[in-house]
Scaffold this motif. Sequence first.
Motif, mmCIF file in Angstrom:
data_model
loop_
_atom_site.group_PDB
_atom_site.id
_atom_site.type_symbol
_atom_site.label_atom_id
_atom_site.label_comp_id
_atom_site.label_asym_id
_atom_site.label_seq_id
_atom_site.Cartn_x
_atom_site.Cartn_y
_atom_site.Cartn_z
ATOM 1 N N GLU A 161 21.063 0.437 54.699
ATOM 2 C CA GLU A 161 20.813 1.612 53.871
ATOM 3 C C GLU A 161 19.416 1.533 53.281
ATOM 4 O OE1 GLU A 161 23.855 1.820 50.928
ATOM 5 O OE2 GLU A 161 25.446 2.318 52.359
ATOM 6 N N VAL A 162 18.935 2.674 52.824
ATOM 7 C CA VAL A 162 17.587 2.701 52.260
ATOM 8 C C VAL A 162 17.518 1.774 51.043
ATOM 9 C CG1 VAL A 162 18.120 4.724 50.823
ATOM 10 C CG2 VAL A 162 15.752 4.198 51.388
ATOM 11 N N PRO A 163 16.495 0.920 50.941
ATOM 12 C CA PRO A 163 16.406 -0.040 49.830
ATOM 13 C C PRO A 163 15.946 0.622 48.539
ATOM 14 C CG PRO A 163 14.482 -0.238 51.231
ATOM 15 C CD PRO A 163 15.399 0.748 51.915
ATOM 16 N N THR A 164 16.401 0.066 47.421
ATOM 17 C CA THR A 164 15.956 0.540 46.110
ATOM 18 C C THR A 164 15.166 -0.526 45.355
ATOM 19 O OG1 THR A 164 18.020 -0.156 45.056
ATOM 20 C CG2 THR A 164 17.931 2.092 45.924
ATOM 21 N N THR A 165 15.360 -1.794 45.720
ATOM 22 C CA THR A 165 14.644 -2.885 45.060
ATOM 23 C C THR A 165 13.824 -3.656 46.090
ATOM 24 O OG1 THR A 165 16.388 -4.545 45.383
ATOM 25 C CG2 THR A 165 16.542 -3.138 43.416
ATOM 26 N N TRP A 166 12.936 -4.504 45.597
ATOM 27 C CA TRP A 166 12.119 -5.318 46.500
ATOM 28 C C TRP A 166 12.972 -6.289 47.313
ATOM 29 C CZ3 TRP A 166 7.323 -6.973 43.075
ATOM 30 C CH2 TRP A 166 6.524 -5.838 42.856
ATOM 31 N N ALA A 167 13.964 -6.871 46.678
ATOM 32 C CA ALA A 167 14.830 -7.809 47.399
ATOM 33 C C ALA A 167 15.567 -7.081 48.527
ATOM 34 C CB ALA A 167 15.817 -8.455 46.437
ATOM 35 N N GLU A 168 16.070 -5.886 48.228
ATOM 36 C CA GLU A 168 16.739 -5.093 49.256
ATOM 37 C C GLU A 168 15.764 -4.703 50.360
ATOM 38 O OE1 GLU A 168 18.443 -1.784 47.252
ATOM 39 O OE2 GLU A 168 19.994 -2.954 46.223
ATOM 40 N N LEU A 169 14.531 -4.406 49.976
ATOM 41 C CA LEU A 169 13.526 -4.024 50.963
ATOM 42 C C LEU A 169 13.301 -5.149 51.974
ATOM 43 C CD1 LEU A 169 11.278 -2.290 52.145
ATOM 44 C CD2 LEU A 169 9.761 -3.120 50.317
#
Length: 418
Positions: A161-169
């Motif tokens: 899914e589209v990331p919202t945080t840097w870690a998710e990115l």
Amino acid sequence: MKKFATLMLALVMLISCAAIGMAEDITLDVIICQYGTQTNDWFTGTGMNGTSFVKKFEEANPGIKLNLEVVSWNDVYTVVSTRISNNNAPDILNIDSFADYANEGLLLPVKDYCPQELLDDFFPAFIDQSVMDGTLWAVPILASARALYYNVDLLEAAGVEVPTTWAELEDVCQALVDFYGGDVYPWGIDMTTDEGQAAFAYYAWGNDGGFVDDEGNWTINSPENIEAVEFAVNLYKKGYTNPNPATQTRYDLQDMFGAGKLAMVIAPNSLPTYIATKGYTDVNYAVADIPHNEGKSSSAVGVMDRFMAFKDDSAPDQAARNEAIGKFLSFYYEKENYTGWVTMEDFLPAVSSVAESMAAADPVFAGWLNVLNNCKFYPTAKTEWIDVKQGAAAVEQSALTGGDVKTLLDELQAKVTK
């Protein structure tokens, strides 16, 4: 003899009327920057519903003539500097930065010419960016805002899914690398001289850093900024980005995105029109907030250009000249005129009445209305901005090849605060 006297009287009256008319006519020299292929036609050709802005304005404002010139962004700074050196500054200038002109005492305060009703219609966040030492020196001509565009199909196929945080990115980028190999670049970065300052803003503001603090002091080498630039550079070093961030501009990235070679890119609101014009019809995209560091805030990134008016001590009637400048602005920002202009060039309006009207007519645009109210802008009111803008790109490019981010930002901070 009587007939002759009558003829002479009529001739004198005709000459007098002509002289009065000449005295009342005001010519405004206006420089407009070229935003796209249609700019010149809209202002001076037939692009404004079969006529030109100049012709339509002059018909609506008898006694005011426009000597309007459209100048490319590559040339406008040189053109304006030359005209100032020759004591021939334009009456009205459209450009991005105003601080140097204001510091040199060349500009008129906005209050001297802008009608209050119009002034009250500008978005406050936009107006605040043109205040220096308590005086408003310019008004926004138009704006653009940046958001995250992502390829829905590419992310769905990879199961992310589209990331919202840097870690998710980072997690999403790694998943895209694992799934597509080298066929798709997960994340786009432009650290060229064209957009290096924008890249700095995306990551610094997403880490609660920025160019300046709340008091307007330069904070280029803050710990938040160091961490932000290091994070961005590491995305490249980990193989998550386009291969050449120092030379690939936002247009290169937009082409990659349109062609399905780039999964995510931060881009202006004009991206959909850009990719449609280039013939990229197969990309299924959506828009999201720019990712931020965990626990930090996400900020909308705004970019705007300005109108400013120069002093002209040689003008015989200063009040009439100022009134004419105000009429130019009022006519430009009239709903019909302004809506046509910003939609044609794919920008966002800087006045709330037009923005609300466009949002009511277009549900897709409505999503940008909140962005406009919450934009952060570059500190262009500071005279050191040009050095910071160029320096940010230089820091990033050096860091891409191994330069130490802290040392580089320390040097840039020292340069602009010496």
